[in-house]
Design an enzyme around this catalytic site. Structure first.
Site, PDB file in Angstrom:
ATOM      1  N   ASP A 196       0.822  -1.197   0.000  1.00 53.38           N
ATOM      2  CA  ASP A 196       0.000   0.000   0.000  1.00 53.38           C
ATOM      3  C   ASP A 196       0.864   1.259   0.000  1.00 53.38           C
ATOM      4  O   ASP A 196       1.840   1.357   0.758  1.00 53.38           O
ATOM      5  CB  ASP A 196      -0.855  -0.024   1.285  1.00 53.38           C
ATOM      6  N   GLU A 265      14.276 -15.144   0.749  1.00 51.90           N
ATOM      7  CA  GLU A 265      14.710 -16.236   1.636  1.00 51.90           C
ATOM      8  C   GLU A 265      13.737 -17.405   1.569  1.00 51.90           C
ATOM      9  O   GLU A 265      14.056 -18.513   1.967  1.00 51.90           O
ATOM     10  CB  GLU A 265      14.725 -15.764   3.093  1.00 51.90           C
TER      11      GLU A 265
HETATM   12  C1  NOJ Z   1      -4.307   3.078  -0.730  1.00 53.45           C
HETATM   13  C2  NOJ Z   1      -5.465   2.167  -0.523  1.00 53.45           C
HETATM   14  O1  NOJ Z   1      -5.750   1.494  -1.709  1.00 53.45           O
HETATM   15  C3  NOJ Z   1      -6.597   3.041  -0.033  1.00 53.45           C
HETATM   16  O2  NOJ Z   1      -7.830   2.344  -0.017  1.00 53.45           O
HETATM   17  C4  NOJ Z   1      -6.238   3.565   1.316  1.00 53.45           C
HETATM   18  O3  NOJ Z   1      -7.235   4.464   1.743  1.00 53.45           O
HETATM   19  C5  NOJ Z   1      -4.896   4.317   1.298  1.00 53.45           C
HETATM   20  N1  NOJ Z   1      -3.897   3.627   0.539  1.00 53.45           N
HETATM   21  C6  NOJ Z   1      -4.360   4.490   2.684  1.00 53.45           C
HETATM   22  O4  NOJ Z   1      -3.930   3.268   3.215  1.00 53.45           O
END
Ligand code: NOJ
Length: 571
Positions: A196, A265
């Site tokens: 993310d 790993e």
């Molecule tokens: C990207 C994610 O896809 C989204 O849904 C989220 O709100 C933000 N990152 C923050 O984690």
């Protein structure tokens, strides 16, 4: 057949756990439900699942605010339920990757609770603290990026909501703790991670103030009102000016190298895909991320032949230029953060035809493909009508900001909120024409309303019975892809580069060559490939129109909006 890794040949299917399948009838998706649907996914013909966050969370950002990285949200089940899901997926040859949120935790995570408790506790330096807000930075979700904590009489930084404090990745203890969580899941057997928001992990060390002349709410409002090219350009400039010091800063490469070495790993070719389109995060092609998304493909108002060609030319060239190993593409048109493909790229008149073209595009371009749950049945955005229904906190924050601070009428504010909130594309999966779309029993109160168009055939059960449904089209196309060397591994050679109405390319591997034609127009095309396939015949292997399978000549007609795939047979 091929030396490619599983994640290169795979089609991934994104499960949004809250909305995918409700196994205990409480109106919220869970692992019991998802496990019961694994046969559906296997029959659909996908190879892997990306699971959006399934961890315990207060859900300010629907699971992207994690309060325990090594457990399962109780509403989704137990750790044992997750293991069952994973084992059952593996039994069906479906790989599973998890969502790994590195930039921030929940403000209810014990790390943050401890960090904010005093200025000298062992975790005091695990987050980004300042005595006074050092600059005018904005959070991209809810206004000021610095929030006051009375316990420390200090401010903490958050790129996303105030309930999502940023971790201090300069602190080695943070890294250690997060890598322990990574190992926890790898030891259990997960096949990799979708990372993310990696671009937000580090900030400008000089804390340089942004220069956009407005705040976040004003910028969002300006963005939704922008009509002319000049207004749109200005809005882009403001977005860039507002966030350039909080995004894409130094440090991410080292971190990704570190993480990659942990994955390496393990056996089984575990993989990483970054929520970023920057190819630099693939390092030399072999030492950082395995994949980054081709977001520029979906960053368009409409998917046109010209846009596709330009995107592919740029992308494939950049990937080929990685220093060690040529980078592998990764294509998608939708996910849980944006308007659904059917709504966003469709049209009133030709929705069904465009949905078929868009699916074919993602599944025939060179690269790994990602699908989002529900797109295979043509789910559409659902507009909420009352602010009390809104679950996406970014939406409710925006509604209140424009009503209270800008005096926008509540009715208009609700319309705008319904459009901007991500709730519209996260409604429960529509499994049948039973009440609540078969997601939950009639009496259940689903976490978001089910889109009532489940009654109009937009549901799995009805479409399974209908041979010409979108669902059966996806299944057919996925089967054709799976059975074609060229579509999985072939090089991509663009043809007819100036065509306005259609896209055509060859996919060419050592074993096979196929020709893909995507007609984005209402016109019947008369195409001639005598030059390109000299001394060869073409055999139709897939068509979205009425067409005989079998041999065709190098000159042929393509119906309006037809997807046509032919094998080029040389003699
Ligand atoms: C990207 C994610 O896809 C989204 O849904 C989220 O709100 C933000 N990152 C923050 O984690």
């Amino acid at each position: 057949m091929s030396s490619l890794k599983w994640w290169q040949t795979a089609v991934f299917y994104q499960i949004y756990p809250r909305s995918f399948a409700d196994g205990n009838n409480d109106g919220i998706g869970d692992f019991k439900g998802a496990t019961e649907k694994l046969d559906y996914l296997a029959a659909l013909g996908v190879d892997a699942v990306w699971l959006s966050p399934h961890f315990p969370s207060p859900n300010w950002d629907c699971g992207y605010d994690i309060s325990d990285y090594c457990n399962v949200a109780p509403e989704y089940g137990s750790l044992q339920d997750f293991k069952t899901f994973l084992d059952e997926a593996h039994k069906r040859n479906l790989r599973v990757i998890l969502d790994l949120v590195l930039n921030h935790t929940s403000d209810e995570h014990p790390w943050f609770v401890e960090s904010k408790s005093s200025r000298d506790n062992p975790k005091a330096d695990w987050y980004v603290w300042a005595d006074t807000p050092p600059n005018n930075w904005q959070s991209c979700f809810d206004g000021d990026a610095w929030t006051y904590s009375p316990e420390r009489n200090q401010y903490y930084y958050h790129f996303f909501m105030k309930q999502q404090p940023d971790l201090n990745w300069h602190n080695p203890a943070v890294k250690q703790a997060m890598w322990d969580a990574v190992r926890f899941w790898l030891d259990m057997g997960v096949d990799g991670f979708r990372l993310d928001a990696i671009g937000t992990i580090f900030e400008d060390p000089n804390l340089t103030p942004h220069t956009a002349p407005i705040n976040l709410a004003e910028l969002r409002r300006l963005s939704e009102l922008a009509q002319t090219p000049e207004e749109k350009e200005l809005k882009e400039k403001h977005w860039s000016d507002m966030f350039k010091y909080q995004w894409g800063q130094a440090g991410v490469h080292e971190l990704m190298k570190d993480l990659r070495s942990i994955l390496d790993e393990y056996d089984g070719d575990r993989m990483l895909v970054g929520e970023d389109d920057n190819i630099d995060y693939m390092g030399n092609g072999d030492d950082e991320l395995h994949l980054v998304f081709n977001f520029p493909l979906m960053r368009a108002e409409r998917i046109t032949p010209e846009h596709i060609r330009k995107n592919q030319e740029e992308r494939l060239k950049q990937l080929a230029a990685l220093s060690e190993v040529s980078g592998w593409p990764c294509n998608t048109l939708g996910n849980h953060d944006c308007s659904r493909i059917y709504t966003r790229f469709g049209s009133k008149l030709h929705g069904p035809e465009l949905a078929r073209l868009h699916a074919a595009l993602v599944l025939t371009l060179k690269g790994t493909a990602f699908l989002y749950n529900g797109e295979e049945i043509g789910m559409t955005d659902y507009m909420l009508t009352d602010i009390s229904q809104v679950k996406d906190t970014m939406g409710s924050w925006y509604y209140h900001a424009i009503v209270t601070d800008m005096g926008v009428h509540p009715d208009e504010a609700m319309l705008r909120t319904a459009e901007m909130t991500r709730d519209k594309n996260r409604t429960p999966m529509q499994w049948s024409s039973n009440p609540n779309g078969g997601f939950s029993p009639a009496e259940a109160n689903t976490w978001l309303p089910v889109n009532p168009n489940y009654k109009d055939g937009i549901n799995v059960m009805d479409q399974e019975k209908n041979p010409s449904s979108l669902l059966n089209y996806y299944k057919h196309l996925l089967r054709v892809r799976r059975e074609s060397h060229a579509l999985i591994e072939g090089e991509q050679i663009s043809l007819h580069d100036s065509a306005k109405d259609y896209v055509v390319f060859l996919r060419q591997s050592a074993e096979q060559t196929v020709l893909v034609v995507l007609n984005f127009s209402e016109q019947t095309l008369n195409l001639d490939f005598t030059q390109e396939v000299r001394n060869a015949k073409m055999k139709s292997i897939f068509s979205s129109a009425e067409r005989r399978t079998g041999e065709v000549m190098p000159k042929f007609k393509v119906s309006p909006f037809e997807v046509f795939i032919a094998e080029v047979v040389r003699e």
